[in-house]
Design an enzyme around this catalytic site. Structure first.
Site, PDB file in Angstrom:
ATOM      1  CD1 TRP A   1      42.138  28.958  10.315  1.00 31.68           C
ATOM      2  CD2 TRP A   1      41.734  30.575   9.103  1.00 31.68           C
ATOM      3  NE1 TRP A   1      40.811  29.252  10.060  1.00 31.68           N
ATOM      4  CE2 TRP A   1      40.459  30.132   9.274  1.00 31.68           C
ATOM      5  CE3 TRP A   1      41.759  31.807   7.987  1.00 31.68           C
ATOM      6  CZ2 TRP A   1      39.393  30.350   8.729  1.00 31.68           C
ATOM      7  CZ3 TRP A   1      40.806  32.225   7.766  1.00 31.68           C
ATOM      8  CH2 TRP A   1      39.363  31.701   7.857  1.00 31.68           C
TER       9      TRP A   1
ATOM     10  CG  ASN B   1      44.403  28.371   2.649  1.00 30.22           C
ATOM     11  OD1 ASN B   1      45.115  29.517   2.403  1.00 30.22           O
ATOM     12  ND2 ASN B   1      43.101  28.226   2.573  1.00 30.22           N
TER      13      ASN B   1
ATOM     14  CE  LYS C   1      43.557  24.528  12.479  1.00 32.48           C
ATOM     15  NZ  LYS C   1      41.989  24.368  12.224  1.00 32.48           N
TER      16      LYS C   1
ATOM     17  CE1 TYR D   1      43.286  21.836   9.414  1.00 34.65           C
ATOM     18  CE2 TYR D   1      42.330  20.077  10.790  1.00 34.65           C
ATOM     19  CZ  TYR D   1      42.403  21.355  10.316  1.00 34.65           C
ATOM     20  OH  TYR D   1      41.326  22.263  10.675  1.00 34.65           O
TER      21      TYR D   1
ATOM     22  CG  ASN E   1      39.565  29.685   1.520  1.00 31.68           C
ATOM     23  OD1 ASN E   1      40.495  29.931   1.716  1.00 31.68           O
ATOM     24  ND2 ASN E   1      39.102  28.775   2.060  1.00 31.68           N
ATOM     25  CD  GLU E   2      41.499  25.265   2.207  1.00 31.06           C
ATOM     26  OE1 GLU E   2      40.544  24.486   2.554  1.00 31.06           O
ATOM     27  OE2 GLU E   2      42.522  25.221   2.969  1.00 31.06           O
TER      28      GLU E   2
HETATM   29  C1  GCU Z   1      41.001  25.837   5.698  1.00 36.16           C
HETATM   30  C2  GCU Z   1      39.849  26.743   5.473  1.00 36.16           C
HETATM   31  C3  GCU Z   1      39.457  27.473   6.866  1.00 36.16           C
HETATM   32  C4  GCU Z   1      39.397  26.624   7.948  1.00 36.16           C
HETATM   33  C5  GCU Z   1      40.780  25.986   8.081  1.00 36.16           C
HETATM   34  C6  GCU Z   1      40.872  25.182   9.333  1.00 36.16           C
HETATM   35  O1  GCU Z   1      42.028  26.191   5.191  1.00 36.16           O
HETATM   36  O2  GCU Z   1      40.224  27.669   4.381  1.00 36.16           O
HETATM   37  O3  GCU Z   1      37.984  28.092   6.610  1.00 36.16           O
HETATM   38  O4  GCU Z   1      38.852  27.137   8.983  1.00 36.16           O
HETATM   39  O5  GCU Z   1      41.221  25.523   6.933  1.00 36.16           O
HETATM   40  O6  GCU Z   1      40.541  23.898   9.044  1.00 36.16           O
HETATM   41  O7  GCU Z   1      41.077  25.614  10.417  1.00 36.16           O
END
Ligand code: GCU
Length: 742
Positions: free
Chosen positions: A511, A431, A532, A437, A375-376
């Site tokens: 998410w 993602n 979130k 952001y 992941n990322e």
């Molecule tokens: C990222 C990451 C998550 C994180 C999310 C966020 O994509 O994979 O683990 O919580 O961003 O910033 O809310």
């Protein structure tokens, strides 16, 4: 038969001891499992949550072993690393906080007075993932522990925590030369000891298979199979194996087939089955990650209520109980290991071990369709040969362990779409947080359309998207970064439209379903939380956006009035939003019908506000009610104001339209050398504040393109506190003196 004894009571927890010897005799507190020592400090927003080695001690009653029986301790989860001692002798070490492991204690027990000691460590290191991520790394024996006594001849207890039985159904759907779906079911078992045969039973039929070098297999044919058909009919079969000598294992399994098409998305049992769902972290307020079955069950009820048909169980192996719930409720699952954010040279072996355990322990779950490699991982690491090799090897390992599922990765938005990393897994997913952001929501649409056009043969998914919302914050003019419920709703309304227009997205995962603990965060009015979620971390509040998804995905009739927490309204006429999956909604104000609307999912009413009003929404037999009140001053409790925010003076309506302002995109401003020169100085300062960002911006055409579409104001907001409000105002004043070039 094997004998299983739960060992969850009467543990002594010793927070610190210099070594096992000291821990074996030190005072401690009585705890029961599941347990984490970070249930409180892991959620309160300080970076000071306790990370280190703590000890769990248990007076273990030794079982009477006869006839070659063997005894194992079985741990469902110890975060993040565990060392197991019995009577002072170290018997096992396990590195990885999310999978089951065992320790063989046969012959190591005294008649009485056995002392079991487990040193559990969640401190920083450079070899056990995760080490850098946006969630709290709780420490503890946070899942159950049990003692398992097996006959001398027994199913494998020492193969990556597996059960020693693997079921591989191969479905032939109706229409492929058949009127009904059928299935060939291969059952494999691994045994330790000297058993010569095993009797395997599936669907009432028993086959005897010879055990050769610890392995046996039996193949069954079901002329007509009852499919595991997702949420419509999650039918499960049971496979049972009885070994010569008496050991028995059972597992259930599901018969389904799936495929993923780069143009048409996900198919289940031959029909289009777009995967539309959410992600979930395994924690909640007050419990940390030490969850009871009831907590798991309750989470599943929330997920079912919105009608999600898929879950991304991020960012690690979840509890067996939860994968079981997904099987029983027909929820399609993306499972993954915590190879996350930052690649570590010393972590290569750990990625393989965690993946082996994830696949071996979860192979039989029909709900799981893919294994997430990382992941990322490029968020804090560059794509170099070492990182690529680690992924290639992980990808190969997955296919070696499991020929039936796909491999996938969740990539960070900055990863160039022509990166070689994307060529490794079977399917891709990104993602994206445009509109939260960075940038504007619409850039999500552009990203996917550009990606899909460039790579029409690649399966692309939307593995994360979201916006934080604190249920205390509200606004009549919601804006990115204000943490209001109203903005979260606008954001998800956009994303749902975007998704609906792109059926080729093989899976999309909000998410997140639930707010969760992220110790490093302190924003949006909450300490240590990522907000979130569609539901709060204590599971007490379903945010308004929860009902938007319910309106899109659930067949359960309902009507929901947004804004129940937005009581004080300054507007003369206020917007009242209703989410419903019913076609007609009537709105009443103080019992008087204001308006009836025909619509789909989202209904917006303009309501005059003169005093205190009872607002009622009615859809057939379903209704909801809120109260609103006219006030002259904005209720300060509704506002999240971050130090240095652009507030008060910034109102584009007052700006000269024939001149530049911070409301223009960087692309527009770049047309004027004079305006561009001023802005370049400022953005260099903003980006330069984090050297790594400056480089990645310069060297990353996709990011450059994205920045060009961002407004200067958006970009400056990303710079956080580096740019002071007065500097932004001065910049805007300077731009307002420069005429726009055509
Ligand atoms: C990222 C990451 C998550 C994180 C999310 C966020 O994509 O994979 O683990 O919580 O961003 O910033 O809310």
């Amino acid at each position: 038969m094997r004998k299983v004894t739960e060992l969850n009571q009467n543990w002594i927890f010793v927070k610190s001891a210099k070594d096992a010897g000291e821990a074996a005799a030190a005072d401690g507190i009585l705890v029961s499992l599941p347990h984490t020592w970070n249930a409180v400090d892991g959620q309160d927003g300080g970076n000071d949550y306790y990370r280190g080695t703590c000890w769990y001690r248990l007076a273990l009653d030794a079982p009477e072993l006869t006839g070659g029986e063997r005894a194992y301790l079985e741990f469902d989860g110890a975060a993040m690393t565990a060392d197991v001692y019995l009577n002072g002798e170290k018997l096992a070490r396990h590195e990885g906080g999310y999978s089951r492991f065992r320790a063989d204690i046969t012959g190591k027990m005294a008649k009485e007075g056995n002392v079991l000691l487990v040193g559990v460590d969640n401190s920083d290191n450079n070899r056990v993932y995760p080490q850098k991520a946006d969630f709290t790394f709780y420490g503890g024996l946070y899942r159950k522990v049990r003692l398992v006594v097996v006959p001398e001849n027994h199913f494998a207890m020492e193969y990556y925590g597996g059960d020693g039985i693997r079921v591989t159904p191969e479905v032939t759907l109706a229409g492929e030369g058949r009127t009904k779906a059928g299935a060939e079911i291969t059952v494999e078992v691994w045994a330790e000891g000297s058993a010569g045969y095993t009797d395997i039973t599936v669907a009432g039929e028993t086959r005897r298979a010879v055990v050769t070098e610890g392995y046996a297999k039996a193949v069954f044919y079901l002329e007509t199979v009852h499919l595991w058909d997702g949420m419509d009919d999650p039918y499960l079969y049971t496979a049972k194996a009885e070994l010569e000598g008496g050991d028995v294992v059972e597992t259930y399994f599901g018969c389904r087939s799936f495929r993923i098409d780069s143009q048409k998305g996900f198919f289940l049992n031959g029909r289009p089955y777009p995967l539309r769902g959410v992600s979930r972290h395994q924690d909640r307020a007050g419990a940390g990650n030490a969850l009871t079955f009831d907590m798991h069950r309750e989470d599943m009820e929330f997920i079912k209520e919105i009608g999600a048909n898929t879950l991304r169980l991020a960012h690690y192996q979840h509890a067996q109980e939860f994968y079981d719930l997904c099987d029983r409720n027909g929820i399609i699952v993306w499972a993954e290991i915590p190879y996350i954010t930052m690649h570590m040279s010393g972590g290569r072996e750990n990625t393989f071990n965690q993946m082996r355990e994830l696949v071996v322990q979860n192979y039989n779950h029909p709900s799981i369709v893919c294994w997430g490699l990382s992941n990322e991982i490029t968020a804090a690491s560059t794509v170099n040969e070492e990182l690529l090799e680690n992924h290639r090897e992980l990808n190969r390992l997955c296919h070696e362990l499991d020929k039936t599922r796909k491999t996938v990765m969740a990539n960070v938005f900055m990863l160039e779409t022509d990166s070689p990393l994307l060529e490794i897994p079977d399917i891709n997913s990104y993602n994206l947080y445009f509109g939260w952001y960075v940038g504007e929501m619409g850039q999500t649409d552009e990203f996917f359309d550009e990606y899909h056009k460039t790579y029409p043969d690649r399966c692309i998914g939307f593995s994360e998207y979201g916006a934080d919302a604190n249920p205390a914050y509200h606004s009549a003019d919601p804006d990115r970064g204000d943490y209001t419920e109203e903005y979260q709703c606008l954001y998800h309304e956009h994303m749902l439209r975007m998704i609906e227009e792109r059926p080729w997205l093989w899976a999309t995962h909000v998410w997140n379903m639930f707010d969760f603990a992220a110790d490093g965060r302190d924003e949006g009015g909450r300490h240590g939380e990522n907000q979130k979620g569609l539901v709060t971390i204590d599971r007490q509040t379903k945010k308004d956006a929860f009902y938007l998804y319910k309106a899109y995905w659930s067949g359960e009739a309902f009507v929901h009035l947004c804004g129940s927490r937005y009581v004080d309204r300054t507007e003369e006429v206020t917007r009242v939003k209703v989410y419903s999956n019913q076609p007609y909604v009537s709105l009443y104000v103080d019992g008087q019908l204001l308006e009836e609307q025909e619509g789909s999912r989202i209904f917006i009413f303009e309501v005059p506000v003169t005093g205190v009003h009872r607002i009622t929404a009615q859809a057939g037999a379903y209704r909801d009610e809120i109260t609103i009140k006219k006030v002259t001053e904005t209720n300060k409790d509704y506002l999240f104001v971050k130090e240095g925010d652009i507030v008060n003076w910034f109102d584009q309506e007052d700006f000269r339209k024939d001149c530049y302002s911070i409301g223009d995109t960087l692309g527009e401003i770049a047309k004027s050398p004079e305006a561009n020169a001023i802005v370049q100085k400022m953005t260099a300062k903003a980006a330069g504040s984090r050297g790594d960002v400056a480089d990645s911006v310069k060297d990353n055409p996709a990011l450059q393109r994205m920045l060009q579409r961002m407004t200067l104001q958006s970009m400056l907001k990303q710079a956080g506190d580096v740019i002071k409000p007065e500097e932004i105002k001065a910049l805007n004043d300077a731009l307002q003196k420069i005429k726009k070039v055509n």
